[in-house]
Motif scaffolding. Structure first.
Motif: not given
Length: 261
Positions: A44-50, A69-76
């Motif tokens: 997620l730090d560099h790529q979209q995830v579907r 987990r504190g993950l950035d969800t901008a690409r999720l």
């Protein structure tokens, strides 16, 4: 010009299906969820995830774990859709480029030759919101069964693609012609050895030998003559060495790991 895209081609994103109690991971669900969170953290730090979730409960579970987990969800991107299991590499679409335009091929997925229920996995691609054309060729094929250097060469195994539980009505010549037409490859490099014990895929090449760039293949190597895999993997190594001499390739052996139970 039609071309099967290699693993290192720039991607829009990665397709995943969340492990839950209806999947293979039911007896190890906490470990599986932890592994998938590691995957998301790496992506997620560099790529979209579907990420496909079976229902709203699974979606809420993902949101909770991702937040913890504190993950950035901008690409999720979370999508609710039903599926049989999590093996998106095998039932997901295969990307080809045709005169500069990318399209997705949605091949028939039968649960590796009818071993497992796969009716929902087989229709999942057609239920997802792709931004590219999606076509469904009349051929049974899994993503993990093939690999390419992006230069027109396809690496695969006869034990999988010529298995009578897949496309039994096609001769090898007919299958080769269809693969060349649909994937835009010019040559098929067959491996006749290398099946791993307990492998439900019937020797998918992605567990045995992979292109890591246009001139390099990494492969599984077994040096322990007491290992039951030794003869088969040694024969595969010989096949790869022959290919390397013929096509000026570099081979990188990866040691067969010790089984974990």
């Amino acid at each position: 010009m039609r071309r099967l895209l290699p693993e290192w081609h720039p991607q829009w994103g990665v397709l995943l299906a969340w492990p839950d109690t209806h999947t293979d991971w039911v007896n190890h669900l906490a470990d599986a969820e932890h592994c998938y969170l590691d995957l998301l953290a790496a992506l997620l730090d560099h790529q979209q995830v579907r990420l496909v979730c079976r229902d709203t409960a699974s979606e809420q579970r993902v949101n909770t774990l991702v937040a913890d987990r504190g993950l950035d969800t901008a690409r999720l991107e979370l999508i609710i859709a039903d599926y049989n299991d999590t093996w998106a590499r095998d039932f997901g679409p295969i990307a080809v480029e045709d005169n500069g335009n990318v399209e997705l091929l949605d091949y028939t997925f039968t649960g590796w030759g009818g071993k497992f229920d796969a009716d929902m996995d087989n229709t999942l691609n057609r239920r997802l919101p792709w931004q590219l054309p999606l076509h469904s060729p009349s051929l049974v094929l899994e993503g993990g069964a093939i690999d390419t250097d992006g230069q027109g060469n396809l690496l695969t195994t006869r034990h999988c693609l010529r298995n009578p539980n897949r496309n039994p009505d096609l001769s090898e010549a007919e299958l080769v012609a269809l693969l060349k037409e649909q994937l835009g490859v010019t040559d098929i490099w067959w491996l006749d050895h290398g099946e791993l014990e307990g492998d439900d895929t019937d020797a998918h090449v992605d567990t045995l030998a992979r292109f890591v760039d246009t001139r390099t293949i990494a492969y599984v190597q077994c040096r322990n003559q007491a290992d039951s895999h030794y003869a088969s993997l040694a024969a595969m190594e010989h096949e790869l060495q022959t290919l390397a001499r013929q096509h000026n390739l570099t081979l990188v052996p990866l040691p067969l790991p010790t089984p974990q139970f």
